[in-house]
Design an enzyme around this catalytic site. Structure first.
Site, PDB file in Angstrom:
ATOM      1  N   ARG A 174      10.853  45.534  12.839  1.00 47.42           N
ATOM      2  CA  ARG A 174      10.623  46.337  11.630  1.00 47.42           C
ATOM      3  C   ARG A 174       9.150  46.699  11.440  1.00 47.42           C
ATOM      4  O   ARG A 174       8.669  46.791  10.305  1.00 47.42           O
ATOM      5  CB  ARG A 174      11.127  45.596  10.384  1.00 47.42           C
ATOM      6  CG  ARG A 174      12.636  45.499  10.277  1.00 47.42           C
ATOM      7  CD  ARG A 174      13.246  46.794   9.783  1.00 47.42           C
ATOM      8  NE  ARG A 174      14.691  46.706   9.718  1.00 47.42           N
ATOM      9  CZ  ARG A 174      15.366  46.443   8.600  1.00 47.42           C
ATOM     10  NH1 ARG A 174      14.720  46.246   7.482  1.00 47.42           N
ATOM     11  NH2 ARG A 174      16.670  46.378   8.628  1.00 47.42           N
ATOM     12  N   ARG A 229       8.352  49.448   5.050  1.00 43.92           N
ATOM     13  CA  ARG A 229       7.822  49.639   3.696  1.00 43.92           C
ATOM     14  C   ARG A 229       6.556  48.865   3.387  1.00 43.92           C
ATOM     15  O   ARG A 229       5.894  49.137   2.395  1.00 43.92           O
ATOM     16  CB  ARG A 229       8.915  49.278   2.677  1.00 43.92           C
ATOM     17  CG  ARG A 229       9.988  50.330   2.569  1.00 43.92           C
ATOM     18  CD  ARG A 229      11.242  49.779   1.915  1.00 43.92           C
ATOM     19  NE  ARG A 229      11.845  48.784   2.790  1.00 43.92           N
ATOM     20  CZ  ARG A 229      12.970  48.138   2.520  1.00 43.92           C
ATOM     21  NH1 ARG A 229      13.598  48.343   1.392  1.00 43.92           N
ATOM     22  NH2 ARG A 229      13.450  47.259   3.386  1.00 43.92           N
ATOM     23  N   ARG A 289       8.150  58.492   4.279  1.00 43.02           N
ATOM     24  CA  ARG A 289       9.508  58.355   3.770  1.00 43.02           C
ATOM     25  C   ARG A 289       9.694  59.213   2.517  1.00 43.02           C
ATOM     26  O   ARG A 289      10.730  59.855   2.339  1.00 43.02           O
ATOM     27  CB  ARG A 289       9.794  56.895   3.458  1.00 43.02           C
ATOM     28  CG  ARG A 289      11.240  56.600   3.106  1.00 43.02           C
ATOM     29  CD  ARG A 289      11.344  55.116   2.777  1.00 43.02           C
ATOM     30  NE  ARG A 289      12.671  54.706   2.431  1.00 43.02           N
ATOM     31  CZ  ARG A 289      13.297  54.981   1.303  1.00 43.02           C
ATOM     32  NH1 ARG A 289      12.699  55.749   0.409  1.00 43.02           N
ATOM     33  NH2 ARG A 289      14.512  54.518   1.063  1.00 43.02           N
ATOM     34  N   ASP A 315      18.450  53.371  12.891  1.00 43.91           N
ATOM     35  CA  ASP A 315      19.112  52.226  12.269  1.00 43.91           C
ATOM     36  C   ASP A 315      20.385  51.894  13.034  1.00 43.91           C
ATOM     37  O   ASP A 315      20.995  52.789  13.634  1.00 43.91           O
ATOM     38  CB  ASP A 315      19.454  52.505  10.803  1.00 43.91           C
ATOM     39  CG  ASP A 315      19.717  51.214  10.049  1.00 43.91           C
ATOM     40  OD1 ASP A 315      18.764  50.595   9.572  1.00 43.91           O
ATOM     41  OD2 ASP A 315      20.896  50.801   9.987  1.00 43.91           O
ATOM     42  N   TYR A 352      29.455  45.263   9.032  1.00 39.12           N
ATOM     43  CA  TYR A 352      29.138  46.299   8.034  1.00 39.12           C
ATOM     44  C   TYR A 352      30.286  47.301   7.895  1.00 39.12           C
ATOM     45  O   TYR A 352      30.586  47.757   6.792  1.00 39.12           O
ATOM     46  CB  TYR A 352      27.842  47.032   8.422  1.00 39.12           C
ATOM     47  CG  TYR A 352      26.601  46.176   8.230  1.00 39.12           C
ATOM     48  CD1 TYR A 352      25.991  46.086   6.984  1.00 39.12           C
ATOM     49  CD2 TYR A 352      26.060  45.450   9.275  1.00 39.12           C
ATOM     50  CE1 TYR A 352      24.865  45.295   6.797  1.00 39.12           C
ATOM     51  CE2 TYR A 352      24.931  44.651   9.103  1.00 39.12           C
ATOM     52  CZ  TYR A 352      24.339  44.575   7.861  1.00 39.12           C
ATOM     53  OH  TYR A 352      23.237  43.792   7.670  1.00 39.12           O
TER      54      TYR A 352
HETATM   55  C1  LIG Z   1      21.156  44.615  10.096  1.00 38.26           C
HETATM   56  C2  LIG Z   1      20.272  45.759  10.510  1.00 38.26           C
HETATM   57  C3  LIG Z   1      20.178  47.032   9.880  1.00 38.26           C
HETATM   58  N1  LIG Z   1      19.249  47.770  10.598  1.00 38.26           N
HETATM   59  C4  LIG Z   1      18.741  47.027  11.628  1.00 38.26           C
HETATM   60  C5  LIG Z   1      19.397  45.764  11.628  1.00 38.26           C
HETATM   61  C6  LIG Z   1      19.237  44.677  12.659  1.00 38.26           C
HETATM   62  C7  LIG Z   1      17.986  43.919  12.504  1.00 38.26           C
HETATM   63  C8  LIG Z   1      17.951  43.014  11.298  1.00 38.26           C
HETATM   64  O1  LIG Z   1      18.718  42.060  11.223  1.00 38.26           O
HETATM   65  O2  LIG Z   1      17.068  43.269  10.434  1.00 38.26           O
HETATM   66  C9  LIG Z   1      17.771  47.428  12.648  1.00 38.26           C
HETATM   67  C10 LIG Z   1      16.682  48.345  12.287  1.00 38.26           C
HETATM   68  N2  LIG Z   1      16.472  48.990  11.099  1.00 38.26           N
HETATM   69  C11 LIG Z   1      15.343  49.757  11.185  1.00 38.26           C
HETATM   70  C12 LIG Z   1      14.830  49.644  12.504  1.00 38.26           C
HETATM   71  C13 LIG Z   1      13.682  50.518  12.984  1.00 38.26           C
HETATM   72  C14 LIG Z   1      12.753  50.040  13.937  1.00 38.26           C
HETATM   73  C15 LIG Z   1      11.827  48.899  13.517  1.00 38.26           C
HETATM   74  O3  LIG Z   1      10.709  49.187  13.031  1.00 38.26           O
HETATM   75  O4  LIG Z   1      12.179  47.728  13.765  1.00 38.26           O
HETATM   76  C16 LIG Z   1      15.643  48.732  13.184  1.00 38.26           C
HETATM   77  C17 LIG Z   1      15.518  48.192  14.604  1.00 38.26           C
HETATM   78  C18 LIG Z   1      14.751  50.580  10.121  1.00 38.26           C
HETATM   79  C19 LIG Z   1      15.120  50.324   8.719  1.00 38.26           C
HETATM   80  N3  LIG Z   1      16.379  50.113   8.221  1.00 38.26           N
HETATM   81  C20 LIG Z   1      16.324  50.016   6.846  1.00 38.26           C
HETATM   82  C21 LIG Z   1      14.961  50.161   6.440  1.00 38.26           C
HETATM   83  C22 LIG Z   1      14.473  50.193   5.014  1.00 38.26           C
HETATM   84  C23 LIG Z   1      14.862  51.504   4.439  1.00 38.26           C
HETATM   85  C24 LIG Z   1      13.873  52.097   3.488  1.00 38.26           C
HETATM   86  O5  LIG Z   1      12.834  52.640   3.938  1.00 38.26           O
HETATM   87  O6  LIG Z   1      14.179  52.053   2.297  1.00 38.26           O
HETATM   88  C25 LIG Z   1      14.209  50.357   7.611  1.00 38.26           C
HETATM   89  C26 LIG Z   1      12.730  50.610   7.721  1.00 38.26           C
HETATM   90  C27 LIG Z   1      17.487  49.858   5.926  1.00 38.26           C
HETATM   91  C28 LIG Z   1      18.538  48.894   6.330  1.00 38.26           C
HETATM   92  N4  LIG Z   1      19.214  48.911   7.520  1.00 38.26           N
HETATM   93  C29 LIG Z   1      20.093  47.849   7.568  1.00 38.26           C
HETATM   94  C30 LIG Z   1      20.013  47.160   6.331  1.00 38.26           C
HETATM   95  C31 LIG Z   1      20.799  45.924   5.980  1.00 38.26           C
HETATM   96  C32 LIG Z   1      19.066  47.831   5.553  1.00 38.26           C
HETATM   97  C33 LIG Z   1      18.715  47.533   4.118  1.00 38.26           C
HETATM   98  C34 LIG Z   1      17.857  46.344   3.979  1.00 38.26           C
HETATM   99  C35 LIG Z   1      16.418  46.747   3.952  1.00 38.26           C
HETATM  100  O7  LIG Z   1      16.128  47.687   3.177  1.00 38.26           O
HETATM  101  O8  LIG Z   1      15.605  46.131   4.659  1.00 38.26           O
HETATM  102  C36 LIG Z   1      20.955  47.534   8.709  1.00 38.26           C
END
Ligand SMILES: Cc1c2[nH]c(c1CCC(=O)O)Cc1[nH]c(c(CCC(=O)O)c1C)Cc1[nH]c(c(CCC(=O)O)c1C)Cc1[nH]c(c(C)c1CCC(=O)O)C2
Length: 348
Positions: A29, A33, A42, A79, A156
């Site tokens: 990640r 944010r 964003r 994602d 999910y």
């Molecule tokens: C379970 C999972 C998801 N997404 C992901 C996983 C597996 C890794 C883990 O366990 O964290 C993987 C993921 N999600 C994102 C990336 C991008 C690359 C990186 O920088 O790692 C990667 C590799 C961007 C993201 N994916 C998400 C964000 C935040 C969104 C925002 O900008 O509001 C980002 C940067 C949103 C997201 N996406 C997901 C959830 C549950 C959420 C909401 C929770 C949260 O907000 O952190 C599903």
């Protein structure tokens, strides 16, 4: 550095089993944010999914942490839930809460999903992001593509949201196994095509995120975490020999032991529920490992951050190692603590 030889890419060298004097480093990640420049881009995109599907902006946020910190790898900004969307699930994000999807609760919901052959219609912008990045990244930076592992994606798709204990997915598995297994199989086949297309577009490494692998026990872990990973990796290795795969069966505990050997993964990513000393002895014996600093150190910083970072570097110093966090960095992290971690890893 101006050369584009893979010899200059420290991440690729570690994945080939080389023990480097300083472990290469990137962060789960890393585009997110906690960075003001991410929040600005964003806001320009409007919402998270528009950011994922606008190649120029997705490439921009992927590059931000590379410019700021010089990480050794960039991870494609996308994602794990884009694949379910490409398979026909409805997907949206509720600000401050997380993802929501239409649910799969039985055979009828499964029948409404699309065939794997149709995913590219939705996912083409992601491949375009990869193409932009392979042109724009510095020569020494490795580009990592990724997908969710079938079990995690299924949790999910079944519940329609994130769940603390994955109970709805366990229920479908135990009460309607044919539907559950057909869903796992559909995601497995979709993931092979999705990752294969990312590699064709220029991803040099791919990572499989099984964030909820830890809730699979005993035979379920073998059947639904290990076996789908083995199928995906076997097929990718046939199509793209030489492209390394990182597997992340998060919170697998004892399940980490032998996971790389059993699945064909080149590297296992470790969460911070295992100690680096234990993992060096039981997991790194099979090859490269990635991890495993607790993400909270990026919030709390200080001496504890330095000490734990040094401990991890030391514990894994006798084998191939990529330094990373045990899970994604959180939005409340201090960007200064990320620099502090990098300085400790690179400067001793
Ligand atoms: C379970 C999972 C998801 N997404 C992901 C996983 C597996 C890794 C883990 O366990 O964290 C993987 C993921 N999600 C994102 C990336 C991008 C690359 C990186 O920088 O790692 C990667 C590799 C961007 C993201 N994916 C998400 C964000 C935040 C969104 C925002 O900008 O509001 C980002 C940067 C949103 C997201 N996406 C997901 C959830 C549950 C959420 C909401 C929770 C949260 O907000 O952190 C599903």
């Amino acid at each position: 550095m101006t050369s584009t030889s893979p010899r200059d890419k420290t991440i690729l060298r570690a994945l080939q089993g080389e023990v480097l004097p300083t472990p290469p480093i990137w962060m789960m990640r890393q585009a997110g944010r906690y960075l003001p420049e991410y929040r600005a881009t964003r806001a320009k995109a409007g919402d998270f999914l528009s950011l994922c599907y606008t190649p120029e902006l997705a490439a921009e946020v992927t590059l931000q942490p590379i410019r700021r910190y010089g990480f050794d790898a960039a991870i494609l900004f996308a994602d794990i839930l884009l694949l379910p969307q490409a398979l026909g699930a409805d997907l949206w994000f509720v600000t401050g809460e997380g993802p929501r999807l239409s649910t799969v609760t039985g055979a009828a919901d499964l029948a409404r999903l699309k065939p794997v052959a149709e995913i590219d219609a939705v996912l083409n912008p992601v491949y375009e992001t990869v193409r932009i990045l392979s042109r724009e990244l510095p020569a020494e930076t490795t580009l990592i593509g990724f997908a969710g592992a079938p079990w995690t994606v299924a949790t999910y798709m079944i519940a329609g949201r994130g769940t603390p204990d994955q109970a709805p997915a366990h229920r479908l598995k135990d009460e309607d196994r044919p539907t559950f297994e057909a869903l796992i199989d559909l995601i497995t086949r979709g993931t092979i095509e999705y990752l294969s297309a990312q590699i064709q577009a220029g991803a040099e490494v791919v990572k499989l995120f099984d964030s909820w692998a830890g809730s699979l026990r005993g035979a379920d872990f073998q059947r639904y975490a290990l076996e789908p990973a083995r199928q995906i990796i076997t097929e990718l290795k046939q199509r793209h020999p030489g492209v390394p795969v990182i597997a992340f069966p998060r919170e697998a505990g004892q399940g980490y032991v032998g996971f790389a050997r059993a699945t064909g993964a080149d590297c296992v990513a470790l969460d911070n529920s295992v100690t680096p000393e234990w993992a060096a002895e039981h997991v790194q014996v099979d090859g490269c490992v990635q991890g495993n600093l607790a993400s909270r150190h990026m919030v709390t910083g200080g001496e504890a951050l330095d000490e734990e970072t040094r401990r991890i570097v030391r514990a894994f110093s006798k084998g191939p190692h990529i330094f990373n966090l045990g899970h994604g960095i959180t939005p409340d992290a201090d960007p200064g603590n990320v620099q502090r971690m990098i300085d400790v890893v690179r400067g001793g």
